[in-house]
Write a protein that holds these residues in place. Structure first.
Motif, mmCIF file in Angstrom:
data_model
loop_
_atom_site.group_PDB
_atom_site.id
_atom_site.type_symbol
_atom_site.label_atom_id
_atom_site.label_comp_id
_atom_site.label_asym_id
_atom_site.label_seq_id
_atom_site.Cartn_x
_atom_site.Cartn_y
_atom_site.Cartn_z
ATOM 1 N N MET A 96 0.845 -1.204 0.000
ATOM 2 C CA MET A 96 0.000 0.000 0.000
ATOM 3 C C MET A 96 0.881 1.255 0.000
ATOM 4 N N VAL B 129 2.339 1.737 -3.476
ATOM 5 C CA VAL B 129 1.347 2.341 -4.372
ATOM 6 C C VAL B 129 1.209 3.830 -4.059
ATOM 7 N N LEU B 130 1.196 4.169 -2.769
ATOM 8 C CA LEU B 130 1.101 5.578 -2.372
ATOM 9 C C LEU B 130 2.308 6.356 -2.894
ATOM 10 N N LYS C 2 1.691 7.106 -6.444
ATOM 11 C CA LYS C 2 0.660 8.152 -6.570
ATOM 12 C C LYS C 2 1.268 9.528 -6.276
ATOM 13 N N GLU D 118 -6.892 10.771 -5.714
ATOM 14 C CA GLU D 118 -6.408 9.391 -5.724
ATOM 15 C C GLU D 118 -5.339 9.185 -4.656
ATOM 16 N N ARG D 119 -4.440 10.167 -4.526
ATOM 17 C CA ARG D 119 -3.398 10.056 -3.513
ATOM 18 C C ARG D 119 -4.005 10.048 -2.111
ATOM 19 N N GLN E 222 -5.576 6.758 -1.456
ATOM 20 C CA GLN E 222 -4.558 5.745 -1.188
ATOM 21 C C GLN E 222 -3.988 5.908 0.216
ATOM 22 N N GLU E 223 -3.795 7.151 0.656
ATOM 23 C CA GLU E 223 -3.321 7.388 2.024
ATOM 24 C C GLU E 223 -4.315 6.829 3.038
ATOM 25 N N LEU F 79 -6.544 4.432 2.569
ATOM 26 C CA LEU F 79 -6.504 2.965 2.519
ATOM 27 C C LEU F 79 -5.283 2.418 3.244
ATOM 28 N N ARG F 80 -4.154 3.053 3.030
ATOM 29 C CA ARG F 80 -2.929 2.613 3.703
ATOM 30 C C ARG F 80 -3.059 2.763 5.217
#
Length: 151
Positions: free
Chosen positions: A8, A11-12, A15, A109-110, A113-114, A116-117
């Motif tokens: 994760m 991916v971040l 992003k 999106e970033r 992702q943050e 989700l992480r």
């Protein structure tokens, strides 16, 4: 789960790099728009100068027909140049708007992702706490059982 959190984060990181690139694209588009707007403003200034010159030529003691005609031609040319540059500015405004939309999407999106992480990390921490509590219970139970046998 730790690998999942690591993925994760990877991916971040991607992003964030993408967002940085899009920010640079947006800045470049905005800089070009500003440059084109400055050109348009300079054309308006030149036309204003021609109009002041025309006024001076008409109010002069002695009329100079060729100078007046040249001034009229120059003023008309400035109108053409202003119209053309206004179209260029409009095109660059559209480019900036597209870049702004793209940047907004990248930021969203970033941030997603943050989130989700962070959630995955919180879940991992909770799982680790539960695992540790389970191990402590097992140790306590084992120790208690050993003491019971010794008695």
């Amino acid at each position: 789960m730790a690998r999942f959190v690591y993925r994760m984060q990877s991916v971040l990181n991607i992003k964030q790099k993408t967002e940085g690139q899009i920010k640079m694209e947006f800045a470049a588009a905005q800089a070009e728009l500003n440059k084109q707007m400055d050109i348009l403003e300079s054309y308006f200034d030149r036309k204003d100068n021609y109009l002041r010159e025309a006024e001076e030529l008409r109010n002069a003691d002695r009329l100079k027909l060729q100078d007046i005609l040249d001034n009229q031609y120059a003023t008309a040319q400035m109108d053409v140049m202003i119209a053309s540059q206004a179209r260029v500015v409009k095109q660059h405004e559209e480019i900036v708007e597209k870049a702004r939309v793209k940047l907004t999407k990248a930021i969203q999106e970033r941030k997603m992702q943050e989130t989700l992480r962070d959630r995955a990390y919180a879940e991992w921490i909770e799982e680790e706490k539960q695992e540790e509590a389970k191990e402590n219970d097992q140790r306590t139970s084992f120790t208690y059982t050993q003491r019971q046998r010794e008695m």
